[in-house]
Design a protein around this motif. Structure first.
Motif: not given
Length: 307
Positions: A53-78
């Motif tokens: 992996w060559h890091r001289d160009t843009a890369y991402g730093v990211a984290g994800r999790s899963y959490v219970k939601s009353g809108r689990f079947d919402d059709p949109w990404i926010s």
């Protein structure tokens, strides 16, 4: 089971993959004629095979999790390109910032469509970085703070499940993606869009065309990098150049809102960010995007998928 090593024959072809199985980590060998490595952004088996992996160009730093939601079947990404501090304590973030102060990174939530009381959403935060401008991002506190900001709107539960974080190679910023009878696909091959962090469509596409190439029994050591470059090289090159600009402090907060007020600009941005410009398109946007991609590759010190 975790793939930890390979065996090769005298010609350099992979003849078997070594796994460790169970809590006792017993060694198990699986023979193979062809190998597809699809083990994600860290790609431990890819590293064994020589992926770099060559890091001289843009890369991402990211984290994800899963959490219970009353809108689990919402059709949109926010998604939220700006995260701003609010008064008060919590998450180790707000106390250190004035009300409305811009925090590093962006956030997203998308429903998983899981039914019943276990309905969950994917919630995460991330930022772009380069070797010259690393992201000043505390993933876990920022993720918890983002969940707090969106808790009422998304009817979120109290706990984030399995929070994980990773550095994301983007835009083909890897080399060593193939050998005589093996290929890396998807995230393992750095096939992540630098402008939006999307990798699912590239995983599906590279899996399909990679399988077709392997089935033809071609020596894929040169054919696979060439195919990836032909499919994605120009778009990835210009996209990671633009993504690098987004790591410049305050550039996005200054100019982003201006662009978002223009339906025309946002339509163009979503099209190029979504990898939706095809070879058959002949309109102005498509021609400019392809021209910019060709010019960008010509200026690259290290074009996508090369050492």
């Amino acid at each position: 089971a975790r793939a930890v090593d390979v065996e090769r024959d005298g010609s350099g072809r992979v003849s078997a993959v070594v796994f460790v199985v169970g809590p006792e980590r017993q060694r198990h060998v699986v023979r193979c004629e062809r190998l597809v490595v699809a083990d994600g952004v860290r790609s431990p088996l890819g590293k064994v095979l020589g992926r770099e992996w060559h890091r001289d160009t843009a890369y991402g730093v990211a984290g994800r999790s899963y959490v219970k939601s009353g809108r689990f079947d919402d059709p949109w990404i926010s998604s939220h390109l700006e995260l701003r501090a609010e008064p008060g304590g919590g998450a180790g973030l707000r106390a250190a910032n004035d009300k409305g102060a811009l925090l590093p990174g962006y956030g997203w939530i998308f429903p998983l469509g899981t039914a019943g009381e276990g309905g969950e959403v994917n919630l995460g935060v991330g930022a772009l970085a380069t070797a010259k401008r690393p992201a000043a991002l505390q993933i876990r506190p920022l993720m918890e703070y983002y969940a707090e900001l969106r808790r009422e709107e998304w009817e979120l539960g109290p706990d984030l499940r399995l929070p994980t974080s990773a550095l994301l190679p983007m835009g083909g910023a890897v080399s060593g993606v193939a050998g005589p009878n093996w290929i890396l696909v998807g995230d393992a091959a750095g096939c992540v869009n630098p402008l939006n962090g999307e990798g699912i469509d590239y995983g599906l596409e590279t899996g399909r065309v990679g399988a077709e190439l392997l089935a033809s029994r071609t020596d894929v050591a040169e054919a696979w990098p060439q195919l990836l470059t032909g499919h994605y090289g120009e778009a990835f090159s210009i996209a990671r150049r633009l993504a690098g600009l987004l790591t410049v402090p305050r550039l996005l907060p200054t100019f982003g809102p201006l662009g978002m007020r223009s339906q025309t600009l946002m339509t163009v941005a979503l099209r190029v960010m979504g990898n939706l410009v095809t070879d058959e398109d002949r309109d102005v946007t498509a021609r400019l995007w392809r021209w910019a991609g060709r010019r960008s590759v010509a200026l690259d010190d290290r074009p996508p998928f090369t050492a």
